[in-house]
Design an enzyme around this catalytic site. Structure first.
Site, mmCIF file in Angstrom:
data_model
loop_
_atom_site.group_PDB
_atom_site.id
_atom_site.type_symbol
_atom_site.label_atom_id
_atom_site.label_comp_id
_atom_site.label_asym_id
_atom_site.label_seq_id
_atom_site.Cartn_x
_atom_site.Cartn_y
_atom_site.Cartn_z
ATOM 1 N N ARG A 187 11.298 -23.233 -7.527
ATOM 2 C CA ARG A 187 12.434 -23.067 -6.142
ATOM 3 C C ARG A 187 12.826 -21.345 -6.208
ATOM 4 O O ARG A 187 12.822 -21.388 -5.093
ATOM 5 C CB ARG A 187 13.348 -23.519 -6.870
ATOM 6 C CG ARG A 187 13.412 -25.030 -7.127
ATOM 7 C CD ARG A 187 14.458 -25.466 -7.219
ATOM 8 N NE ARG A 187 14.995 -27.096 -7.765
ATOM 9 C CZ ARG A 187 15.984 -28.012 -8.217
ATOM 10 N NH1 ARG A 187 17.389 -27.277 -8.673
ATOM 11 N NH2 ARG A 187 16.226 -29.332 -7.966
ATOM 12 N N THR B 126 17.321 -39.710 -1.486
ATOM 13 C CA THR B 126 17.392 -38.072 -3.383
ATOM 14 C C THR B 126 18.898 -38.045 -3.192
ATOM 15 O O THR B 126 19.240 -37.739 -4.009
ATOM 16 C CB THR B 126 16.528 -37.004 -2.947
ATOM 17 O OG1 THR B 126 15.072 -38.183 -2.571
ATOM 18 C CG2 THR B 126 16.666 -36.557 -3.664
ATOM 19 N N GLU C 253 1.012 -1.382 -0.370
ATOM 20 C CA GLU C 253 -0.062 0.358 -0.207
ATOM 21 C C GLU C 253 0.757 1.197 -0.073
ATOM 22 O O GLU C 253 0.254 2.353 -0.499
ATOM 23 C CB GLU C 253 -0.996 -0.415 0.794
ATOM 24 C CG GLU C 253 -2.437 -1.208 1.115
ATOM 25 C CD GLU C 253 -1.274 -2.309 1.770
ATOM 26 O OE1 GLU C 253 -1.867 -2.567 2.708
ATOM 27 O OE2 GLU C 253 0.009 -2.841 1.656
ATOM 28 N N CYS D 50 0.275 0.181 7.787
ATOM 29 C CA CYS D 50 -0.397 0.857 6.514
ATOM 30 C C CYS D 50 -1.580 1.717 6.308
ATOM 31 O O CYS D 50 -1.939 2.408 5.573
ATOM 32 C CB CYS D 50 -0.656 -0.151 5.731
ATOM 33 S SG CYS D 50 0.875 -0.905 5.043
#
Length: 366
Positions: free
Chosen positions: A178, A190, A46, A78
């Site tokens: 990513r 992995t 804003e 804000c």
């Protein structure tokens, strides 16, 4: 509001623990100011839009994807900036679930005489901020599982070879993801099998003018692996965290010597307790995690009901019964008890089919 949503996307992956809010100021049918939240501690969307609009903000309309804050945090409220700028009407996409804000920003603006409309494109705005919502309401990040499988559901052949299941277009999209997530997570298996970098490598920025960056890489330790020579432990590309139940071992100490941060957690089937890991990441302000494998990690998160979304690439290939399944063991004996996927969306990405869906936790009755 759609313009404001597009503005907000420019900050995706850079604002945690804050949401990636977008704002647009319109006067006499013309956009006079745009803004998005760039990073925690910098001005909110804003304020960015008001600064761009200048004097044109007086008497204008403000469209913002999330309720403006009314409290002082790392930046001033804000709501004060909106009122001081003389904005006449405020259109809010979604109400902020943060107890410090929830309804207070809207009420403050109305008390000061500004007109406020709420729930403008609410579904789209809540979707844009769902990682922030999950973090605020549970203390944990949004968890998205990313897998690539053959048409018969295999992520690798019997020998463990998995390069490459999908085509180049799908792999490029993963690098864009990513770039957007706060953290990328992978299990020990992995890392040991594929030796990935888990970095963001894009031929062009996902958003024009925004430099790609590598998210926090989180590795689950288990069964004496991975070793300190794994590529992922090169911290020159960005920070790496190893979650382990064996922090005192010589191997883990050698990994720490590479500059990797070590966090000690209770043991679990995926190396560490995945619920405890999500709690730890949440405490660090991580609001979204892209989980890139392997099957044991996927299975642990699915069984625990901790996966919010599945993004499964299905390649037009067959690996046969000897191949390795992507989801891991779920302990399902009858098809009637199989885990359901809801809110399913299908998309062709190059030659591969991308399935996006929400997994319904086992025994949830859903």
């Amino acid at each position: 509001m759609r313009l404001a949503l597009r503005e907000g996307e420019k900050g995706r992956g850079r604002t945690h623990p804050n949401p990636c809010v977008g704002a647009v100021i319109v006067r006499a049918g013309h956009v006079v100011g745009r803004g998005f939240h760039r990073r925690a501690g910098l001005p909110h969307a804003e304020v960015e839009a008001i600064r761009q609009a200048g004097r044109a903000a007086r008497g204008a309309d403000l469209y913002v994807t999330l309720e403006p804050c009314a409290h002082t945090g790392r930046t001033p409220p804000c709501t004060e900036a909106i009122l001081q700028a003389g904005v006449r009407r405020v259109f809010v996409g979604a109400v902020d679930p943060n107890p410090l804000v929830h309804g207070r920003g809207i009420a403050k603006l109305r008390r000061a005489g500004a007109e406020v409309a709420v729930d403008v494109l609410r579904v789209e705005c809540e979707q844009a901020h769902r990682a922030f919502f999950r973090h605020v309401t549970t203390g944990r990040p949004l968890v998205v599982l990313k897998a690539a499988a053959t048409a018969d559901g295999k992520i690798a052949t019997a020998t463990g070879d998995s390069r490459w299941v999908t085509g180049e277009t799908a792999r490029e999209l993963v690098h864009r993801w990513r770039d957007e997530f706060d953290a990328v997570l992978a299990g020990a298996g992995t890392v040991a099998k594929d030796d990935p970098l888990l970095t963001t490598r894009l031929a062009r920025p996902a958003v024009p003018g925004r430099e790609p960056r590598t998210a926090l890489r989180v590795i689950l330790d288990g069964r004496g692996r991975p070793g300190p020579d794994a590529k992922v432990f090169d911290t020159s590309a960005g920070p790496v965290l190893l979650a382990t139940a064996d922090a005192a071992s010589a191997r883990v100490r050698a990994i720490a010597a590479c500059g990797v941060e070590i966090v000690s957690l209770p043991a679990g089937e995926a190396g560490v307790d995945v619920a405890a890991l999500l709690d730890e990441l949440g405490r660090r302000g991580i609001t979204s995690v892209l989980v890139e494998g392997g099957a044991a990690v996927f299975g642990a998160l699915l069984r625990a009901g901790l996966a919010d979304e599945v993004r499964l690439f299905v390649a037009p290939k067959l690996a046969g019964a000897e191949g390795l399944s992507w989801a891991g063991a779920l302990g399902i004996g009858a098809m009637a008890d199989a885990m359901r996927l809801e809110d399913v969306r299908l998309e062709m990405v190059g030659e591969d089919l991308l399935i996006r869906a929400r997994p319904v936790p086992l025994n949830s009755g859903g």
